[in-house]
Design a protein around this motif. Structure first.
Motif, short mmCIF file in Angstrom:
data_model
loop_
_atom_site.label_atom_id
_atom_site.label_comp_id
_atom_site.label_asym_id
_atom_site.label_seq_id
_atom_site.Cartn_x
_atom_site.Cartn_y
_atom_site.Cartn_z
N ARG A 9 -10.76 16.70 13.62
CA ARG A 9 -11.65 15.68 13.06
C ARG A 9 -12.82 15.50 14.01
NH1 ARG A 9 -10.78 9.34 13.38
NH2 ARG A 9 -12.58 8.69 12.18
N LEU A 10 -14.02 15.72 13.51
CA LEU A 10 -15.22 15.51 14.31
C LEU A 10 -15.57 14.02 14.34
CD1 LEU A 10 -17.50 18.43 13.14
CD2 LEU A 10 -16.75 18.02 15.48
N ALA A 11 -16.19 13.62 15.43
CA ALA A 11 -16.73 12.27 15.52
C ALA A 11 -17.78 12.08 14.42
CB ALA A 11 -17.38 12.05 16.89
N ALA A 12 -17.99 10.84 14.02
CA ALA A 12 -18.99 10.56 12.99
C ALA A 12 -20.37 11.05 13.41
CB ALA A 12 -19.04 9.06 12.70
N ARG A 46 -19.09 0.12 15.38
CA ARG A 46 -19.15 1.21 16.35
C ARG A 46 -18.96 2.57 15.69
NH1 ARG A 46 -15.01 0.50 20.61
NH2 ARG A 46 -13.68 -0.06 18.87
N TRP A 47 -19.73 3.53 16.17
CA TRP A 47 -19.65 4.91 15.70
C TRP A 47 -19.14 5.80 16.84
CZ3 TRP A 47 -24.49 6.74 12.54
CH2 TRP A 47 -24.56 6.03 11.35
N PRO A 48 -18.09 6.57 16.60
CA PRO A 48 -17.66 7.54 17.61
C PRO A 48 -18.69 8.65 17.71
CG PRO A 48 -16.37 7.81 15.62
CD PRO A 48 -17.26 6.61 15.40
N ALA A 49 -18.77 9.26 18.88
CA ALA A 49 -19.80 10.28 19.10
C ALA A 49 -19.27 11.40 19.99
CB ALA A 49 -21.04 9.65 19.75
N VAL A 50 -19.86 12.58 19.81
CA VAL A 50 -19.56 13.72 20.68
C VAL A 50 -20.80 14.61 20.74
CG1 VAL A 50 -18.59 15.20 18.84
CG2 VAL A 50 -17.89 15.55 21.22
N HIS A 51 -21.07 15.12 21.91
CA HIS A 51 -22.16 16.08 22.08
C HIS A 51 -21.71 17.40 21.46
CE1 HIS A 51 -25.09 18.73 23.98
NE2 HIS A 51 -25.80 17.63 24.23
N ARG A 52 -22.61 18.08 20.81
CA ARG A 52 -22.25 19.32 20.10
C ARG A 52 -21.68 20.39 21.03
NH1 ARG A 52 -27.58 21.25 17.29
NH2 ARG A 52 -26.37 23.11 16.99
N LEU A 53 -22.11 20.44 22.29
CA LEU A 53 -21.57 21.43 23.21
C LEU A 53 -20.13 21.08 23.63
CD1 LEU A 53 -24.73 22.15 25.39
CD2 LEU A 53 -23.80 23.49 23.48
N ASP A 54 -19.83 19.78 23.74
CA ASP A 54 -18.45 19.37 24.01
C ASP A 54 -17.56 19.70 22.81
OD1 ASP A 54 -18.71 18.36 26.65
OD2 ASP A 54 -19.57 16.50 25.86
N ALA A 55 -18.09 19.52 21.60
CA ALA A 55 -17.33 19.87 20.39
C ALA A 55 -17.05 21.37 20.37
CB ALA A 55 -18.10 19.45 19.14
N ALA A 56 -18.02 22.17 20.77
CA ALA A 56 -17.81 23.63 20.79
C ALA A 56 -16.70 24.01 21.76
CB ALA A 56 -19.12 24.34 21.17
N VAL A 57 -16.67 23.38 22.92
CA VAL A 57 -15.61 23.65 23.89
C VAL A 57 -14.25 23.30 23.28
CG1 VAL A 57 -14.61 22.90 26.10
CG2 VAL A 57 -17.05 23.41 25.94
N LEU A 58 -14.17 22.16 22.59
CA LEU A 58 -12.90 21.78 21.99
C LEU A 58 -12.46 22.80 20.93
CD1 LEU A 58 -10.51 19.89 21.79
CD2 LEU A 58 -11.75 18.68 20.02
N LEU A 72 -6.20 16.69 15.90
CA LEU A 72 -7.05 16.61 17.09
C LEU A 72 -8.36 15.89 16.74
CD1 LEU A 72 -6.38 20.29 18.08
CD2 LEU A 72 -5.40 18.28 19.18
N HIS A 73 -8.81 15.04 17.64
CA HIS A 73 -10.05 14.30 17.43
C HIS A 73 -11.10 14.78 18.43
CE1 HIS A 73 -8.17 10.57 15.31
NE2 HIS A 73 -7.95 11.69 14.67
N THR A 74 -12.25 15.18 17.91
CA THR A 74 -13.37 15.62 18.74
C THR A 74 -14.26 14.41 18.99
OG1 THR A 74 -13.22 17.69 17.52
CG2 THR A 74 -15.12 17.42 18.92
N SER A 121 -16.15 2.93 12.75
CA SER A 121 -15.00 3.83 12.69
C SER A 121 -14.64 4.34 14.08
CB SER A 121 -15.29 4.99 11.75
OG SER A 121 -16.42 5.72 12.20
N PRO A 122 -14.35 3.43 15.02
CA PRO A 122 -13.98 3.90 16.34
C PRO A 122 -12.76 4.82 16.26
CG PRO A 122 -13.49 1.57 16.12
CD PRO A 122 -14.23 1.98 14.90
N ALA A 123 -12.74 5.82 17.10
CA ALA A 123 -11.64 6.79 17.12
C ALA A 123 -11.37 7.20 18.56
CB ALA A 123 -12.00 8.01 16.28
N SER A 124 -10.14 7.57 18.82
CA SER A 124 -9.74 7.97 20.17
C SER A 124 -9.41 9.46 20.21
CB SER A 124 -8.51 7.17 20.60
OG SER A 124 -7.99 7.67 21.80
N SER A 125 -9.71 10.07 21.33
CA SER A 125 -9.33 11.47 21.56
C SER A 125 -8.33 11.58 22.71
CB SER A 125 -10.58 12.30 21.87
OG SER A 125 -11.17 11.87 23.08
N ALA A 126 -7.66 10.49 23.02
CA ALA A 126 -6.73 10.49 24.15
C ALA A 126 -5.67 11.58 24.00
CB ALA A 126 -6.08 9.13 24.31
#
Length: 153
Positions: A9-12, A46-58, A72-74, A121-126
């Motif tokens: 699941r990608l961040a929003a 709140r909106w969850p976020a991820v940098h596209r390069l961090d998403a690629a690593v995941l 898995l949550h990105t 839609s806060p989300a955790s990637s713990a």
């Protein structure tokens, strides 16, 4: 050779240089068009976020070592307050930042943004971090907006 499936699941908000069609680009375009950077109510949704390069690593880690069936949550940032996003856009564009009612927001934000701007839609990637050793290392959403690449051209 068998296959293993996992649900990712990608961040929003997936952000970074080259993002020309995502939420942030659309919010910037709306602010430019309307002359204000806006948020709904008190802007604490709140909106969850991820940098596209961090998403690629995941995604690479998922292909290499994800456990079968693992959800898995990105998500690098669990939830960035929408007001902070509007404030950063307003600073970069030198526009006022305003609060809108839900009714005003449905007129202000058009297209796919209108029903989304007041949601949280806060989300955790713990668990993702624990399972795969994923450690986001690229700029946060606000730092990425403030970097200025969204405003070039």
């Amino acid at each position: 050779m068998g296959s293993v499936s996992s649900s990712v699941r990608l961040a929003a908000t997936v952000h970074g240089r080259g993002d020309t069609r995502g939420f942030i680009s659309a919010l910037i375009a709306t602010a430019r068009e309307k002359g204000v950077s806006a948020f709904v109510g008190d802007g604490t949704n709140r909106w969850p976020a991820v940098h596209r390069l961090d998403a690629a690593v995941l995604y690479r880690l998922v292909v290499e070592s994800a456990p079968a069936g693992a959800p898995l949550h990105t998500v690098a940032e669990e939830g960035v307050p929408f007001r902070d996003i509007a404030d950063a856009i307003g600073r970069r564009l030198r526009l006022p930042v305003v609060s809108l009612t839900a009714a005003e927001a449905s007129e202000h934000f058009v297209g796919f943004l209108a029903p989304l701007v007041s949601l949280g839609s806060p989300a955790s990637s713990a668990l993702t971090r624990e399972r795969l050793g994923w450690a986001p290392a690229h700029p946060t959403l606000i730092a990425d907006i403030e970097d200025g690449h969204y405003f070039e051209g």
